[in-house]
Enzyme design. Sequence first.
Site, PDB file in Angstrom:
ATOM      1  N   HIS A 204       0.849  -1.190   0.000  1.00 49.20           N
ATOM      2  CA  HIS A 204       0.000   0.000   0.000  1.00 49.20           C
ATOM      3  C   HIS A 204       0.888   1.244   0.000  1.00 49.20           C
ATOM      4  O   HIS A 204       1.186   1.811   1.052  1.00 49.20           O
ATOM      5  CB  HIS A 204      -0.905   0.017   1.240  1.00 49.20           C
ATOM      6  CG  HIS A 204      -1.831  -1.154   1.322  1.00 49.20           C
ATOM      7  ND1 HIS A 204      -2.561  -1.454   2.454  1.00 49.20           N
ATOM      8  CD2 HIS A 204      -2.155  -2.102   0.404  1.00 49.20           C
ATOM      9  CE1 HIS A 204      -3.297  -2.531   2.223  1.00 49.20           C
ATOM     10  NE2 HIS A 204      -3.057  -2.953   0.998  1.00 49.20           N
TER      11      HIS A 204
HETATM   12  C1  LIG Z   1      -0.001  -7.250  -3.146  1.00 47.78           C
HETATM   13  C2  LIG Z   1      -0.926  -6.069  -3.048  1.00 47.78           C
HETATM   14  C3  LIG Z   1      -2.170  -6.232  -2.442  1.00 47.78           C
HETATM   15  C4  LIG Z   1      -3.022  -5.144  -2.344  1.00 47.78           C
HETATM   16  N1  LIG Z   1      -4.227  -5.333  -1.734  1.00 47.78           N
HETATM   17  C5  LIG Z   1      -5.070  -4.300  -1.603  1.00 47.78           C
HETATM   18  C6  LIG Z   1      -6.325  -4.465  -0.968  1.00 47.78           C
HETATM   19  O1  LIG Z   1      -6.710  -5.548  -0.543  1.00 47.78           O
HETATM   20  N2  LIG Z   1      -7.103  -3.364  -0.826  1.00 47.78           N
HETATM   21  C7  LIG Z   1      -6.731  -2.125  -1.279  1.00 47.78           C
HETATM   22  O2  LIG Z   1      -7.478  -1.154  -1.098  1.00 47.78           O
HETATM   23  N3  LIG Z   1      -5.546  -1.946  -1.901  1.00 47.78           N
HETATM   24  C8  LIG Z   1      -4.712  -2.998  -2.068  1.00 47.78           C
HETATM   25  N4  LIG Z   1      -3.506  -2.814  -2.691  1.00 47.78           N
HETATM   26  C9  LIG Z   1      -3.164  -1.465  -3.138  1.00 47.78           C
HETATM   27  C10 LIG Z   1      -3.740  -1.198  -4.511  1.00 47.78           C
HETATM   28  O3  LIG Z   1      -3.170  -2.103  -5.455  1.00 47.78           O
HETATM   29  C11 LIG Z   1      -3.378   0.253  -4.898  1.00 47.78           C
HETATM   30  O4  LIG Z   1      -3.918   1.145  -3.926  1.00 47.78           O
HETATM   31  C12 LIG Z   1      -3.965   0.633  -6.250  1.00 47.78           C
HETATM   32  O5  LIG Z   1      -3.595  -0.294  -7.266  1.00 47.78           O
HETATM   33  C13 LIG Z   1      -3.436   2.003  -6.637  1.00 47.78           C
HETATM   34  O6  LIG Z   1      -4.047   2.373  -7.850  1.00 47.78           O
HETATM   35  P1  LIG Z   1      -3.299   3.413  -8.797  1.00 47.78           P
HETATM   36  O7  LIG Z   1      -4.078   3.443 -10.057  1.00 47.78           O
HETATM   37  O8  LIG Z   1      -3.080   4.698  -8.060  1.00 47.78           O
HETATM   38  O9  LIG Z   1      -1.848   2.802  -9.033  1.00 47.78           O
HETATM   39  P2  LIG Z   1      -1.435   1.448  -9.793  1.00 47.78           P
HETATM   40  O10 LIG Z   1      -2.533   0.431  -9.696  1.00 47.78           O
HETATM   41  O11 LIG Z   1      -0.091   1.082  -9.273  1.00 47.78           O
HETATM   42  O12 LIG Z   1      -1.351   1.902 -11.294  1.00 47.78           O
HETATM   43  C14 LIG Z   1      -0.293   2.696 -11.749  1.00 47.78           C
HETATM   44  C15 LIG Z   1      -0.054   2.346 -13.206  1.00 47.78           C
HETATM   45  O13 LIG Z   1       0.922   3.232 -13.730  1.00 47.78           O
HETATM   46  C16 LIG Z   1       1.794   2.490 -14.563  1.00 47.78           C
HETATM   47  N5  LIG Z   1       3.071   3.233 -14.646  1.00 47.78           N
HETATM   48  C17 LIG Z   1       4.016   3.360 -13.693  1.00 47.78           C
HETATM   49  N6  LIG Z   1       5.016   4.137 -14.138  1.00 47.78           N
HETATM   50  C18 LIG Z   1       4.680   4.547 -15.386  1.00 47.78           C
HETATM   51  C19 LIG Z   1       5.314   5.384 -16.335  1.00 47.78           C
HETATM   52  N7  LIG Z   1       6.491   5.976 -16.097  1.00 47.78           N
HETATM   53  N8  LIG Z   1       4.685   5.571 -17.507  1.00 47.78           N
HETATM   54  C20 LIG Z   1       3.483   4.980 -17.768  1.00 47.78           C
HETATM   55  N9  LIG Z   1       2.852   4.182 -16.898  1.00 47.78           N
HETATM   56  C21 LIG Z   1       3.444   3.973 -15.717  1.00 47.78           C
HETATM   57  C22 LIG Z   1       1.911   1.150 -13.888  1.00 47.78           C
HETATM   58  O14 LIG Z   1       2.328   0.162 -14.793  1.00 47.78           O
HETATM   59  C23 LIG Z   1       0.482   0.932 -13.398  1.00 47.78           C
HETATM   60  O15 LIG Z   1      -0.319   0.297 -14.374  1.00 47.78           O
HETATM   61  C24 LIG Z   1      -2.637  -3.885  -2.835  1.00 47.78           C
HETATM   62  C25 LIG Z   1      -1.391  -3.733  -3.442  1.00 47.78           C
HETATM   63  C26 LIG Z   1      -0.548  -4.810  -3.550  1.00 47.78           C
HETATM   64  C27 LIG Z   1       0.797  -4.627  -4.228  1.00 47.78           C
END
Ligand SMILES: Cc1cc2nc3c(=O)[nH]c(=O)nc-3n(C[C@H](O)[C@H](O)[C@H](O)COP(=O)(O)OP(=O)(O)OC[C@H]3O[C@@H](n4cnc5c(N)ncnc54)[C@H](O)[C@@H]3O)c2cc1C
Length: 267
Positions: A204
């Site tokens: 997280h």
């Molecule tokens: C093992 C695990 C279990 C989890 N379990 C839970 C849970 O049970 N409940 C919960 O609420 N949350 C959970 N989380 C947290 C949750 O995954 C994140 O809060 C959520 O995915 C964040 O969403 P986001 O879109 O902000 O980021 P992300 O899902 O990380 O998306 C970011 C995206 O940006 C892309 N990216 C990165 N750098 C670049 C770049 N330079 N150029 C272009 N693209 C790029 C990445 O490839 C990714 O697709 C968990 C996380 C993990 C790792």
Amino acid sequence: VVLAVNGIETPKLWLLSNLDNTSDQVGRNLMDHLANEVVGLFGQPLYPFRGPQSALGIDTFRDGKFRGNNGAFRMTIGNDGWGRSEPVGLALDHALWDSDNKKIKKIGQPLQQAVQDRITHQLRFSYSTEQLPDPDNRVTLSDERDALDVPRPRITYRIDEYSKRALAYGHSVARRMWQHLQDTARATAVEPLQADLRFLGAGHLMGTMRMGTDKSTSVVDANGRSHDHPGVWVVGSSVFPTAGTANPTLTLAALTLRTADALANTL
Ligand SMILES: Cc1cc2nc3c(=O)[nH]c(=O)nc-3n(C[C@H](O)[C@H](O)[C@H](O)COP(=O)(O)OP(=O)(O)OC[C@H]3O[C@@H](n4cnc5c(N)ncnc54)[C@H](O)[C@@H]3O)c2cc1C
């Protein structure tokens, strides 16, 4: 421009782009939820692994006077047996699969018996703790470069005593719950119960682009809009100023909807 690449890449992109950083807060206050568990066998079959992993929790420890001394934690009563216990070698895989010789340890009736005797009784109590924002826990640019010749992020991270005390508290509660189950419900705590403060990160990522009203101590405002660059917006849990104990995604999604409305109103 909307930056939405989570808590490591968002500050990295910012720093790589040489954007203004008046508050010096870009990349700082990286947080996670520290997690551990106590596992055992319940006195009667519970039939885990059906339905969601986490169907029950104890939320009493999310807040209270104790937070003057140690961080809060949330406690999950897992519905996935010991499926998360890989680091201590207790996972389902390890019970059934011989990874050295790459073959199933048990098959046929012995396998059925093992499932009946152990797997159906597995139970875990997990606790995951609040971590304080610490400006020294941060993302900066490394001298090393990745395969695309882009600088890698350098992550500086340590666990504070407040969070360690939360882990200790969570562990003591989980152990006492097991003790109670042993006394009342023929449960068996399975050694080794982890008496130390080992923990896993939860994945997280929070902090690094903190939200606030004061431009001198935060990166974005309440709508996720950069104080320094009003044309740049940040969405994701990187804007969280503190971590609490809740998994972050619902909150970050709600904040993102708010950012989307605010951004649309500027167009
Ligand atoms: C093992 C695990 C279990 C989890 N379990 C839970 C849970 O049970 N409940 C919960 O609420 N949350 C959970 N989380 C947290 C949750 O995954 C994140 O809060 C959520 O995915 C964040 O969403 P986001 O879109 O902000 O980021 P992300 O899902 O990380 O998306 C970011 C995206 O940006 C892309 N990216 C990165 N750098 C670049 C770049 N330079 N150029 C272009 N693209 C790029 C990445 O490839 C990714 O697709 C968990 C996380 C993990 C790792």
